[in-house]
Enzyme design. Sequence first.
Site, mmCIF file in Angstrom:
data_model
loop_
_atom_site.group_PDB
_atom_site.id
_atom_site.type_symbol
_atom_site.label_atom_id
_atom_site.label_comp_id
_atom_site.label_asym_id
_atom_site.label_seq_id
_atom_site.Cartn_x
_atom_site.Cartn_y
_atom_site.Cartn_z
ATOM 1 C CE1 TYR A 167 -2.798 106.613 -10.375
ATOM 2 C CE2 TYR A 167 -1.135 105.286 -9.268
ATOM 3 C CZ TYR A 167 -1.994 106.379 -9.272
ATOM 4 O OH TYR A 167 -2.039 107.208 -8.187
ATOM 5 C CE LYS A 171 -0.666 109.625 -10.343
ATOM 6 N NZ LYS A 171 -1.205 111.012 -10.456
HETATM 7 N N1 LIG Z 1 -4.426 108.226 -2.386
HETATM 8 C C1 LIG Z 1 -3.191 107.806 -2.567
HETATM 9 O O1 LIG Z 1 -2.606 107.062 -1.749
HETATM 10 C C2 LIG Z 1 -2.443 108.223 -3.793
HETATM 11 C C3 LIG Z 1 -1.174 107.659 -4.010
HETATM 12 C C4 LIG Z 1 -0.438 108.072 -5.085
HETATM 13 C C5 LIG Z 1 -0.969 109.040 -5.933
HETATM 14 N N2 LIG Z 1 -2.216 109.546 -5.723
HETATM 15 C C6 LIG Z 1 -2.702 110.559 -6.652
HETATM 16 O O2 LIG Z 1 -3.232 111.651 -5.947
HETATM 17 C C7 LIG Z 1 -4.227 112.296 -6.755
HETATM 18 C C8 LIG Z 1 -5.501 112.463 -5.959
HETATM 19 O O3 LIG Z 1 -6.052 111.191 -5.695
HETATM 20 P P1 LIG Z 1 -6.992 110.844 -4.448
HETATM 21 O O4 LIG Z 1 -6.332 109.718 -3.739
HETATM 22 O O5 LIG Z 1 -7.324 112.079 -3.700
HETATM 23 O O6 LIG Z 1 -8.259 110.223 -5.217
HETATM 24 P P2 LIG Z 1 -9.746 110.759 -5.444
HETATM 25 O O7 LIG Z 1 -10.387 109.775 -6.359
HETATM 26 O O8 LIG Z 1 -10.391 111.053 -4.139
HETATM 27 O O9 LIG Z 1 -9.525 112.154 -6.189
HETATM 28 C C9 LIG Z 1 -9.314 112.293 -7.552
HETATM 29 C C10 LIG Z 1 -10.246 113.386 -8.055
HETATM 30 O O10 LIG Z 1 -9.968 113.629 -9.439
HETATM 31 C C11 LIG Z 1 -11.210 113.867 -10.082
HETATM 32 N N3 LIG Z 1 -11.076 113.612 -11.509
HETATM 33 C C12 LIG Z 1 -10.970 112.404 -12.137
HETATM 34 N N4 LIG Z 1 -10.876 112.567 -13.456
HETATM 35 C C13 LIG Z 1 -10.914 113.909 -13.697
HETATM 36 C C14 LIG Z 1 -10.851 114.695 -14.866
HETATM 37 N N5 LIG Z 1 -10.735 114.129 -16.067
HETATM 38 N N6 LIG Z 1 -10.909 116.050 -14.748
HETATM 39 C C15 LIG Z 1 -11.046 116.638 -13.531
HETATM 40 N N7 LIG Z 1 -11.110 115.925 -12.373
HETATM 41 C C16 LIG Z 1 -11.054 114.575 -12.457
HETATM 42 C C17 LIG Z 1 -12.188 112.910 -9.417
HETATM 43 O O11 LIG Z 1 -13.544 113.304 -9.624
HETATM 44 C C18 LIG Z 1 -11.729 112.969 -7.963
HETATM 45 O O12 LIG Z 1 -12.449 113.940 -7.214
HETATM 46 C C19 LIG Z 1 -4.375 111.415 -8.003
HETATM 47 O O13 LIG Z 1 -3.593 111.959 -9.053
HETATM 48 C C20 LIG Z 1 -3.809 110.106 -7.564
HETATM 49 O O14 LIG Z 1 -3.361 109.344 -8.650
HETATM 50 C C21 LIG Z 1 -2.973 109.167 -4.669
#
Ligand SMILES: NC(=O)c1ccc[n+]([C@@H]2O[C@H](COP(=O)([O-])OP(=O)(O)OC[C@H]3O[C@@H](n4cnc5c(N)ncnc54)[C@H](O)[C@@H]3O)[C@@H](O)[C@H]2O)c1
Length: 303
Positions: A167, A171
């Site tokens: 990851y 990223k």
């Molecule tokens: N939550 C955090 O603290 C955090 C921290 C750093 C980065 N992020 C990043 O933020 C973004 C959103 O994450 P989140 O925390 O809302 O998680 P989440 O799991 O709620 O949302 C991710 C969404 O992406 C969708 N998804 C997964 N694979 C897919 C694909 N191949 N095609 C289309 N959609 C797909 C999932 O169905 C899900 O709805 C991600 O890129 C994550 O890595 C989140």
Amino acid sequence: MTIRFDGQVAIVTGAGGGLGREHALALAARGAKVVVNDLGAARDGSGGSATAAEAVAVVAEIEAAGGEAMANAASVTDAAAVEAMVAEVMARWGRIDILVNNAGILRDKSFAKMELADFQLVMDVHLMGAVHCTKAVWEIMRTQNYGRIVMTTSSSGLFGNFGQANYGAAKMALVGLMQTLAIEGAKNDIRVNALAPTAHTRMTEDLQGLPLEALGPELVTPGLIYLVSRDAPTRAILAAGAGGFERAYVTLTQGDFAIGPDASEQVAARFDAISDRKNEIVPDMGAAQGMIELTKAQQHHSS
Ligand SMILES: NC(=O)c1ccc[n+]([C@@H]2O[C@H](COP(=O)([O-])OP(=O)(O)OC[C@H]3O[C@@H](n4cnc5c(N)ncnc54)[C@H](O)[C@@H]3O)[C@@H](O)[C@H]2O)c1
């Protein structure tokens, strides 16, 4: 002045839940027509449904609030499906101003235990997913002479995190992608930025020791809204969580000079000077490193 997106079209990937949903709702509330893309995958990327019910629900929420949106169930890993999504958006709305690359999954394990397949899938979704979506809109944005693209990066990529080699690598790769696309997009007013969120979502629900109630994903979205606005910066890495906003930079120190048969020993002896952060810079482009090095070499040879 209030940031508005009237007349603009935005695609948000992975917008069925979590951060993407908040981004999509906020963009629509500020006047954008929004493509709510989500495959409907489990947190580890497995599953996925042709209907992507969560995305359909977000569209219904936007429409109930008087906005305009369409659902799309393409996996960002599928370049042909992403191209078909973009073609459908162009046929319906005729332009694409904003792309938020947000879709993501986790396959956490220590590197010792991580299967190569877990590494590959995480790279495919985060890095290649963003590449597919960006490639599919790039020519449209170039022709329009307007585009705003955000890559969703992470503190795990910028700074590392135990159990997230796949990851973190994906990223940080997105930051590299952003750095070059911002340079290449500049002449067509395509601005490319990276957002590093901290939020309580499905992705972070197992994290121990964090006050999850203070980390609502809606508190990250104001940063996203600025990064895709008309007055957006470009090449910024914006960190956001719990209402806090910070910037991260990739910097270069002024360093030191070492040449000759004992250059390795000089590097060792002067590692503190090489590491000294006084007068460090944020290079405009990769060539800055070579310029700093050549300047030191010239100074050495002329002294
Ligand atoms: N939550 C955090 O603290 C955090 C921290 C750093 C980065 N992020 C990043 O933020 C973004 C959103 O994450 P989140 O925390 O809302 O998680 P989440 O799991 O709620 O949302 C991710 C969404 O992406 C969708 N998804 C997964 N694979 C897919 C694909 N191949 N095609 C289309 N959609 C797909 C999932 O169905 C899900 O709805 C991600 O890129 C994550 O890595 C989140």
